[in-house]
Design an enzyme around this catalytic site. Structure first.
Site, short mmCIF file in Angstrom:
data_model
loop_
_atom_site.label_atom_id
_atom_site.label_comp_id
_atom_site.label_asym_id
_atom_site.label_seq_id
_atom_site.Cartn_x
_atom_site.Cartn_y
_atom_site.Cartn_z
N THR A 17 3.28 -2.40 2.99
CA THR A 17 3.03 -1.09 2.82
C THR A 17 3.05 -0.16 4.06
O THR A 17 3.25 -0.93 5.24
CB THR A 17 1.32 -0.89 2.18
OG1 THR A 17 1.19 0.58 1.92
CG2 THR A 17 0.59 -1.21 3.52
N THR A 18 2.88 0.96 4.21
CA THR A 18 2.56 1.87 5.52
C THR A 18 1.48 2.68 5.39
O THR A 18 1.12 3.53 4.49
CB THR A 18 3.96 2.46 5.88
OG1 THR A 18 5.12 1.80 5.72
CG2 THR A 18 3.68 3.18 7.31
#
Length: 220
Positions: A17-18
């Site tokens: 994810t970011t």
């Protein structure tokens, strides 16, 4: 963010994810991508990983989707009880401390990394990074697999005196760069801006995200 278990023959848990959060004078801007995957399969393209745990406090979620969401729900419950007991809104530091304590107590059972951000009457806008019992207030924080692709960018582009609008642009550009390079990050970009008066949530479609390179121009 990946909702998955351990791989066969190894204890490594894949995370993807970011997430990012940054302080400005009077508030914070938080952002995330929206892709959720199980091993190599994308199981949700539009999950909002910015979880509201109180009126002006959010957690950005990464790691196991189930673990991170469960932690956010528990934090939300405790903050609601605490606010009733003291008769006022909880502090951002209190929320971050709850996350830190839970992360440390269940570090063997949970696989989740939460960034806590928000605004309170005592210290204004704040961003806290929490991981395995460590708690630090930072002017900005990034997390998830996509963060490895943008450390150079955020270090170079961050300025201590950025305005609300500049912080929003900083977060959007960072997410766009990470989503373009990290196979576990993608989908839409979610953004929340919190200050003393408002909480503004926004969803940015892929076509509206800035493009920093054109794959068609790269020679094979």
């Amino acid at each position: 963010m990946e909702d998955c278990g351990e791989h066969e023959g190894t204890s490594e848990l894949k995370l993807g994810t970011t997430i990012i959060a940054v302080e400005f004078d009077g508030g914070v801007v938080m952002g995330s991508d929206s892709r959720v995957s199980a091993k190599e399969a994308v199981v949700n393209r539009v999950m909002n990983k910015l979880s509201q745990v109180h009126d002006k406090i959010y957690c950005a979620l990464s790691g196991s989707a189930a673990d991170a969401q469960t932690m956010a729900e528990i934090i939300n419950y405790h903050l609601d009880v605490h606010s009733i007991e003291v008769g006022e809104d909880p502090l951002v530091h209190s929320a971050a401390t709850l996350v830190k304590n839970m992360s440390y107590k269940y570090k063997e059972e949970l696989s989740a990394h939460l960034i806590v951000g928000g605004w309170d009457r005592k210290a204004g806008g704040q961003v806290y990074a929490t991981l395995n019992g460590i708690l630090t207030r930072q002017p900005f924080a990034v997390g998830g697999s996509g963060s490895f692709y943008i450390y150079g960018y955020v270090d170079a582009e961050y300025k201590a005196d950025m305005s609300r609008e500049e912080c929003q642009e900083f977060v959007i550009n960072s997410l766009s760069l990470a989503m373009g390079r990290d196979g576990s990050s993608g989908g839409v970009a979610y953004l929340v801006t919190i200050d003393s008066e408002t909480v503004e949530e926004k969803c940015i479609l892929p076509a509206e995200l800035p493009t920093f390179y054109d794959p068609d121009t790269i020679e094979s």
